[in-house]
Design a protein around this motif. Structure first.
Motif, PDB file in Angstrom:
ATOM      1  N   GLY A 352      28.302  41.732  12.474  1.00  0.00           N
ATOM      2  CA  GLY A 352      28.113  40.237  12.428  1.00  0.00           C
ATOM      3  C   GLY A 352      29.863  39.375  11.906  1.00  0.00           C
ATOM      4  N   VAL A 353      30.190  40.766  11.130  1.00  0.00           N
ATOM      5  CA  VAL A 353      32.323  40.540  11.459  1.00  0.00           C
ATOM      6  C   VAL A 353      32.829  40.712  12.464  1.00  0.00           C
ATOM      7  CG1 VAL A 353      34.359  40.825  10.098  1.00  0.00           C
ATOM      8  CG2 VAL A 353      31.888  40.336   9.146  1.00  0.00           C
ATOM      9  N   ARG A 354      32.422  41.216  12.862  1.00  0.00           N
ATOM     10  CA  ARG A 354      33.199  41.912  14.224  1.00  0.00           C
ATOM     11  C   ARG A 354      32.938  41.572  15.558  1.00  0.00           C
ATOM     12  NH1 ARG A 354      30.386  47.469  16.829  1.00  0.00           N
ATOM     13  NH2 ARG A 354      28.988  47.449  17.169  1.00  0.00           N
ATOM     14  N   PHE A 355      31.978  40.781  15.644  1.00  0.00           N
ATOM     15  CA  PHE A 355      31.281  39.903  16.727  1.00  0.00           C
ATOM     16  C   PHE A 355      32.496  39.135  17.311  1.00  0.00           C
ATOM     17  CE2 PHE A 355      27.602  43.399  17.840  1.00  0.00           C
ATOM     18  CZ  PHE A 355      27.778  42.772  19.175  1.00  0.00           C
ATOM     19  N   VAL A 356      32.176  37.797  15.652  1.00  0.00           N
ATOM     20  CA  VAL A 356      32.944  36.815  15.072  1.00  0.00           C
ATOM     21  C   VAL A 356      34.478  37.234  16.249  1.00  0.00           C
ATOM     22  CG1 VAL A 356      34.343  35.630  14.042  1.00  0.00           C
ATOM     23  CG2 VAL A 356      32.044  36.103  13.332  1.00  0.00           C
ATOM     24  N   GLY A 357      35.509  38.809  15.965  1.00  0.00           N
ATOM     25  CA  GLY A 357      36.269  38.822  16.364  1.00  0.00           C
ATOM     26  C   GLY A 357      36.616  39.075  18.242  1.00  0.00           C
ATOM     27  N   GLY A 358      35.428  38.999  18.390  1.00  0.00           N
ATOM     28  CA  GLY A 358      35.960  39.599  20.449  1.00  0.00           C
ATOM     29  C   GLY A 358      35.239  37.855  20.804  1.00  0.00           C
ATOM     30  N   ALA A 359      34.490  37.216  19.583  1.00  0.00           N
ATOM     31  CA  ALA A 359      33.859  35.857  20.526  1.00  0.00           C
ATOM     32  C   ALA A 359      35.514  35.025  20.386  1.00  0.00           C
ATOM     33  CB  ALA A 359      32.794  34.692  19.308  1.00  0.00           C
ATOM     34  N   ILE A 360      36.634  35.328  18.876  1.00  0.00           N
ATOM     35  CA  ILE A 360      37.712  34.243  18.940  1.00  0.00           C
ATOM     36  C   ILE A 360      38.543  34.822  20.000  1.00  0.00           C
ATOM     37  CG2 ILE A 360      39.662  34.266  17.601  1.00  0.00           C
ATOM     38  CD1 ILE A 360      37.608  34.819  15.388  1.00  0.00           C
ATOM     39  N   ALA A 361      38.400  36.598  20.582  1.00  0.00           N
ATOM     40  CA  ALA A 361      39.478  36.763  21.637  1.00  0.00           C
ATOM     41  C   ALA A 361      39.005  36.235  22.900  1.00  0.00           C
ATOM     42  CB  ALA A 361      39.524  38.215  21.770  1.00  0.00           C
ATOM     43  N   ALA A 362      37.874  36.173  23.706  1.00  0.00           N
ATOM     44  CA  ALA A 362      36.074  35.543  24.645  1.00  0.00           C
ATOM     45  C   ALA A 362      37.259  34.535  24.890  1.00  0.00           C
ATOM     46  CB  ALA A 362      35.941  36.000  24.850  1.00  0.00           C
ATOM     47  N   TRP A 363      37.433  33.655  23.703  1.00  0.00           N
ATOM     48  CA  TRP A 363      38.391  32.036  24.527  1.00  0.00           C
ATOM     49  C   TRP A 363      40.012  31.843  24.489  1.00  0.00           C
ATOM     50  CZ3 TRP A 363      40.884  29.578  20.406  1.00  0.00           C
ATOM     51  CH2 TRP A 363      41.751  28.005  21.026  1.00  0.00           C
ATOM     52  N   LEU A 364      40.314  32.878  23.357  1.00  0.00           N
ATOM     53  CA  LEU A 364      41.741  32.485  22.475  1.00  0.00           C
ATOM     54  C   LEU A 364      42.836  33.412  23.985  1.00  0.00           C
ATOM     55  CD1 LEU A 364      43.765  31.471  20.749  1.00  0.00           C
ATOM     56  CD2 LEU A 364      43.578  33.395  19.888  1.00  0.00           C
ATOM     57  N   ALA A 365      42.237  34.568  24.757  1.00  0.00           N
ATOM     58  CA  ALA A 365      42.543  34.756  25.449  1.00  0.00           C
ATOM     59  C   ALA A 365      43.606  34.330  27.076  1.00  0.00           C
ATOM     60  CB  ALA A 365      41.921  36.424  25.955  1.00  0.00           C
ATOM     61  N   GLY A 366      42.200  33.235  27.648  1.00  0.00           N
ATOM     62  CA  GLY A 366      42.567  32.836  29.013  1.00  0.00           C
ATOM     63  C   GLY A 366      43.247  31.684  27.796  1.00  0.00           C
ATOM     64  N   GLU A 367      43.088  30.908  27.227  1.00  0.00           N
ATOM     65  CA  GLU A 367      44.281  29.874  26.688  1.00  0.00           C
ATOM     66  C   GLU A 367      45.483  30.103  26.387  1.00  0.00           C
ATOM     67  OE1 GLU A 367      43.485  26.608  26.175  1.00  0.00           O
ATOM     68  OE2 GLU A 367      41.847  27.448  26.482  1.00  0.00           O
ATOM     69  N   ILE A 368      46.440  31.448  26.202  1.00  0.00           N
ATOM     70  CA  ILE A 368      47.644  32.149  25.520  1.00  0.00           C
ATOM     71  C   ILE A 368      47.867  31.746  27.079  1.00  0.00           C
ATOM     72  CG2 ILE A 368      48.449  34.060  25.142  1.00  0.00           C
ATOM     73  CD1 ILE A 368      45.864  34.123  22.434  1.00  0.00           C
ATOM     74  N   ALA A 369      47.284  32.438  28.164  1.00  0.00           N
ATOM     75  CA  ALA A 369      47.317  33.701  29.250  1.00  0.00           C
ATOM     76  C   ALA A 369      47.643  31.599  30.299  1.00  0.00           C
ATOM     77  CB  ALA A 369      46.683  34.051  30.507  1.00  0.00           C
ATOM     78  N   LYS A 370      47.260  30.866  29.721  1.00  0.00           N
ATOM     79  CA  LYS A 370      48.086  29.981  30.320  1.00  0.00           C
ATOM     80  C   LYS A 370      49.093  28.964  29.768  1.00  0.00           C
ATOM     81  CE  LYS A 370      44.639  25.760  29.479  1.00  0.00           C
ATOM     82  NZ  LYS A 370      44.075  25.517  29.232  1.00  0.00           N
ATOM     83  N   ALA A 371      49.143  28.727  28.688  1.00  0.00           N
ATOM     84  CA  ALA A 371      49.783  28.712  27.722  1.00  0.00           C
ATOM     85  C   ALA A 371      51.433  29.366  28.477  1.00  0.00           C
ATOM     86  CB  ALA A 371      49.629  28.699  27.182  1.00  0.00           C
ATOM     87  N   VAL A 372      50.986  30.837  27.984  1.00  0.00           N
ATOM     88  CA  VAL A 372      52.515  32.060  28.373  1.00  0.00           C
ATOM     89  C   VAL A 372      52.407  32.207  29.139  1.00  0.00           C
ATOM     90  CG1 VAL A 372      53.697  33.291  26.201  1.00  0.00           C
ATOM     91  CG2 VAL A 372      51.992  31.759  25.488  1.00  0.00           C
ATOM     92  N   GLY A 373      51.403  33.447  29.764  1.00  0.00           N
ATOM     93  CA  GLY A 373      51.274  33.833  31.501  1.00  0.00           C
ATOM     94  C   GLY A 373      50.417  35.019  31.266  1.00  0.00           C
ATOM     95  N   ALA A 374      50.080  35.542  32.109  1.00  0.00           N
ATOM     96  CA  ALA A 374      49.585  36.802  32.279  1.00  0.00           C
ATOM     97  C   ALA A 374      49.533  37.807  31.361  1.00  0.00           C
ATOM     98  CB  ALA A 374      48.966  36.650  33.534  1.00  0.00           C
ATOM     99  N   ALA A 376      50.449  38.094  28.131  1.00  0.00           N
ATOM    100  CA  ALA A 376      50.470  36.886  26.944  1.00  0.00           C
ATOM    101  C   ALA A 376      49.285  37.950  26.549  1.00  0.00           C
ATOM    102  CB  ALA A 376      50.554  35.855  26.777  1.00  0.00           C
ATOM    103  N   PRO A 377      48.254  37.668  26.846  1.00  0.00           N
ATOM    104  CA  PRO A 377      47.223  38.182  26.042  1.00  0.00           C
ATOM    105  C   PRO A 377      46.604  39.945  26.049  1.00  0.00           C
ATOM    106  CG  PRO A 377      46.238  37.291  27.767  1.00  0.00           C
ATOM    107  CD  PRO A 377      47.593  37.331  27.545  1.00  0.00           C
ATOM    108  N   TYR A 378      47.221  40.453  26.669  1.00  0.00           N
ATOM    109  CA  TYR A 378      47.989  42.085  26.601  1.00  0.00           C
ATOM    110  C   TYR A 378      48.750  42.453  25.569  1.00  0.00           C
ATOM    111  CZ  TYR A 378      44.763  42.822  31.280  1.00  0.00           C
ATOM    112  OH  TYR A 378      43.809  42.734  31.446  1.00  0.00           O
ATOM    113  N   TRP A 379      49.912  41.487  25.593  1.00  0.00           N
ATOM    114  CA  TRP A 379      50.834  41.845  23.920  1.00  0.00           C
ATOM    115  C   TRP A 379      50.218  41.409  23.305  1.00  0.00           C
ATOM    116  CZ3 TRP A 379      54.717  44.633  24.642  1.00  0.00           C
ATOM    117  CH2 TRP A 379      55.337  44.818  26.131  1.00  0.00           C
ATOM    118  N   VAL A 380      49.272  39.988  22.848  1.00  0.00           N
ATOM    119  CA  VAL A 380      48.722  39.587  21.554  1.00  0.00           C
ATOM    120  C   VAL A 380      48.084  40.580  20.943  1.00  0.00           C
ATOM    121  CG1 VAL A 380      46.916  37.971  20.797  1.00  0.00           C
ATOM    122  CG2 VAL A 380      49.325  37.098  21.627  1.00  0.00           C
ATOM    123  N   ALA A 381      47.005  41.297  21.639  1.00  0.00           N
ATOM    124  CA  ALA A 381      46.038  42.151  21.089  1.00  0.00           C
ATOM    125  C   ALA A 381      46.774  43.908  21.580  1.00  0.00           C
ATOM    126  CB  ALA A 381      44.888  42.818  22.873  1.00  0.00           C
ATOM    127  N   ALA A 382      47.924  44.623  21.418  1.00  0.00           N
ATOM    128  CA  ALA A 382      48.241  44.971  20.788  1.00  0.00           C
ATOM    129  C   ALA A 382      48.607  44.690  19.448  1.00  0.00           C
ATOM    130  CB  ALA A 382      49.732  45.249  21.676  1.00  0.00           C
TER     131      ALA A 382
END
Length: 419
Positions: A352-374, A376-382
């Motif tokens: 249950g806890v780990r799937f919530v992490g995936g849910a956050i990433a799937a939404w946030l990655a697109g928003e980060i890319a739109k705001a900062v650049g392509a 950025a989501p990979y840097w955040v994941a690192a």
């Protein structure tokens, strides 16, 4: 209980399993195909339904978020109606909602329907793990390897089939999932014998109370952070790959994306079955988890630096699959062995806890890319993976049960749903 290294099944033992194990593993493979089936068509959905990449990636977010929340209640359900009925209910819901997704003409409706799909997925996936562990021969680690092999094969075949069907229509993968899960439903009905319910059902609050256990709480947090990186790779990568191909004047449609993620899934399957056990034997479970997360973080750095290179992105994605397979097996084994909690409860809480992490990433990655650049989501994941490494390393004293020298009597309660 033997040490976690009880671990390595005897030669030939991994494949010598009861019929019930193969029935569940087969259905699990098809269930995990449902995750990857959608991946190659995200750009196509974005284009066909006039949705932004962030909206298209919400197909993962709604699915993973609802899956994560419902995971906390799967042991409560399965110990009341039985493991077989829970598996059948979960698969049935996936069939219905996948078909409805294929019939929909609105991206917001599909996002909502993917949430219903997540309910079915939660009921199936968490119950399947505890059922395989309870029924398999060759020890806990052998059972987990089988489960992760099903995950890897499903993730490998899913994108390829999704790409093939996606070339016909973006609706194809949804209908394909419905058909495949219907086959899995029949397999469970025919091949899986009726499994008796446990004498004492799991209380609805037990998976939440399990987070009071320090070892499981830390492992769940680490898994949440790791799954953030996992789905940053899986849900976001189709978009920079598509853009990089377009920059080079190449057509990179659903089929081509399907082949890329087929390679990724094969890497997940091979590393979870063949590489992870050998690394655990050579470097210990704890050492394998820390070392692989370090390498995975470096892979995200590589992806960020190569975000405009088609070849670089493909290499980074497929190599990431190797890391994912090792970490899936290692972290799942750790969560099942780090405490003396009933395994259905530990499975529900951890999943249950780990799937919530995936849910956050799937939404946030697109928003980060739109705001900062392509990149950025990979840097955040690192960075997220570095935090996960630090948390796990600092909490290392909590994991005494994971050390190879740990030997104690097995104390698995009778309340296993698959017994």
């Amino acid at each position: 209980m033997k040490s976690v290294e009880d671990a390595q099944p005897e030669a030939g033992g991994l494949l010598k399993q009861p019929r019930a194990v193969w029935a569940v593993a087969f259905a699990a493979t098809i269930a995990f195909m449902g995750i990857g089936l959608v991946d190659p068509i995200l750009p196509a959905i974005s284009e066909s339904l006039e949705a932004s990449p962030s909206q298209a990636m919400l197909l993962f977010t709604s699915y993973l978020f609802i899956t994560g929340i419902c995971m906390f209640f799967t042991s409560w359900v399965s110990t009341r109606i039985g493991a077989k009925k829970t598996l059948m209910l979960g698969i049935g819901l996936v069939v219905i909602f996948a078909a409805l997704c294929g019939l929909s003409n609105d991206v917001n409706a599909i996002i909502g329907l993917r949430g219903g799909w997540g309910i079915g997925n939660a009921l199936f996936v968490s119950t399947a793990l505890s059922a395989i562990i309870a029924s398999a021969s060759g020890g806990v680690s052998g059972a987990i390897i089988l489960y992760e092999a099903a995950l890897g094969v499903g993730l490998a075949v899913g994108p390829l089939l999704g790409g093939l069907l996606g070339e016909i229509s973006w609706r194809g993968p949804f209908f394909g999932t419905a058909v495949l899960m219907a086959i899995g439903f029949i397999g469970i009905v025919v091949m899986l014998p009726k499994l008796p319910k446990p004498p004492k059902p799991v209380g609805v609050s037990e998976p939440f109370k399990a987070l009071r256990n320090p070892a499981l709480a830390v492992l769940s947090l680490v898994a949440l952070l790791y799954n953030f990186a996992f789905f940053s790779l899986l849900a976001y990568s189709p978009f920079p790959i598509d853009d990089a191909a377009a920059d080079q004047g190449m057509h990179f449609g659903a089929l081509q994306l399907g082949f890329v993620f087929f390679g990724w899934g094969i890497a997940v399957a091979l590393s979870s079955v063949f590489v992870a056990p050998r690394l655990i034997e050579a470097f210990s479970l704890i050492g394998t988890i820390i070392g692989t997360m370090v390498v995975f973080a470096l892979d995200f750095v590589f992806l960020a630096l190569m975000v405009h290179s088609l070849v670089g992105l493909i290499i980074g994605v497929v190599f990431g699959g190797l890391c994912l397979g090792i970490l899936n097996t290692s972290l799942t084994e750790a969560s099942m062995n780090a405490t003396d909690l009933p395994r259905p409860v530990a499975s529900s809480t951890y999943s249950g806890v780990r799937f919530v992490g995936g849910a956050i990433a799937a939404w946030l990655a697109g928003e980060i890319a739109k705001a900062v650049g392509a990149p950025a989501p990979y840097w955040v994941a690192a960075v997220i993976l570095v935090i996960a490494i630090a948390v796990f390393a600092l909490a290392r004293p909590l994991f005494h049960r994971l050390h190879p020298e740990y030997v104690a009597e097995e104390s698995v309660p009778a309340a296993e749903p698959a017994r």
